[in-house]
Design a protein around this motif. Structure first.
Motif, short mmCIF file in Angstrom:
data_model
loop_
_atom_site.label_atom_id
_atom_site.label_comp_id
_atom_site.label_asym_id
_atom_site.label_seq_id
_atom_site.Cartn_x
_atom_site.Cartn_y
_atom_site.Cartn_z
N PHE A 59 42.87 18.82 87.59
CA PHE A 59 42.32 20.16 87.41
C PHE A 59 41.24 20.17 86.33
N GLU A 60 40.25 21.04 86.53
CA GLU A 60 39.14 21.16 85.57
C GLU A 60 39.60 21.62 84.19
N GLU A 117 43.77 26.86 85.13
CA GLU A 117 43.77 27.40 86.49
C GLU A 117 45.06 28.13 86.83
N TYR A 118 46.12 27.85 86.12
CA TYR A 118 47.40 28.51 86.40
C TYR A 118 47.58 29.82 85.62
N THR A 151 47.17 23.59 82.47
CA THR A 151 45.85 23.82 83.05
C THR A 151 45.54 25.31 83.06
N TYR A 167 48.44 17.52 85.44
CA TYR A 167 47.34 18.41 85.80
C TYR A 167 45.96 17.78 85.58
#
Length: 169
Positions: free
Chosen positions: A108-109, A119-120, A117, A105
């Protein structure tokens, strides 16, 4: 009448593993379409996901059984999400030591060591609800019904839910 037997732990592990595996393939196919507009929908995963999803969902099943009457659904989903992050990080960390971790990941930021991450988070939250309400609840309802082998050759018999029933003449 013979007694129905619940699906064994190994049987449920198998169901959860296959469900996780297929879900991951479908997710990666959808991701490929959304990001790259690839109409071939190429989905992929690792064989490790069978073990990862199977064991994780079996543990979430145990959490569900203990929490279902005491903790509201949305809070349970938060607990499942935290568990999923811990499990994903732990299994990824172990697999990375063998150069076998199938995900990374780092692009990803919100990644941490490329193993998880932020974001998930919405996906793991929704996945916890879907997993509990559809997969786990229905898997726990499954039972084996023994087949009456002595009637297998009888032309007047039909098989229903693994049990042979004699047709009325």
């Amino acid at each position: 009448m013979t007694e129905l037997q619940p699906i064994s732990t190994l049987g449920r592990l198998y169901i959860y593993a296959i469900h996780g595996y297929v879900t991951e393939v479908m997710f990666t196919a959808a991701w490929e379409f959304v990001v790259n507009f690839n109409w071939k929908f190429p989905g992929n995963t690792s064989v490790w996901s069978l073990v990862i999803y199977g064991l994780s969902t079996l543990i979430i099943e145990k959490m569900y059984i203990r929490l279902r009457d005491r903790v509201p659904l949305l809070l349970r989903a938060c607990i499942y999400m935290v568990w999923t992050y811990c499990w994903e990080f732990s299994t990824g960390y172990i697999l990375r030591h063998f150069d076998a971790c199938p995900w990374d990941y780092t692009p990803f930021e919100g990644d941490f060591m490329g193993l998880v991450t932020l974001e998930y988070a919405p996906l793991w939250f929704i996945g916890g609800i879907v997993g509990e309400q559809i997969v786990i609840k229905n898997t726990l309802r499954l039972h084996w019904a023994p087949v009456k082998h002595e009637n297998v050759l009888n032309a007047g018999a039909t098989e229903t839910n693994g049990d042979l029933k004699q047709k009325d003449q």
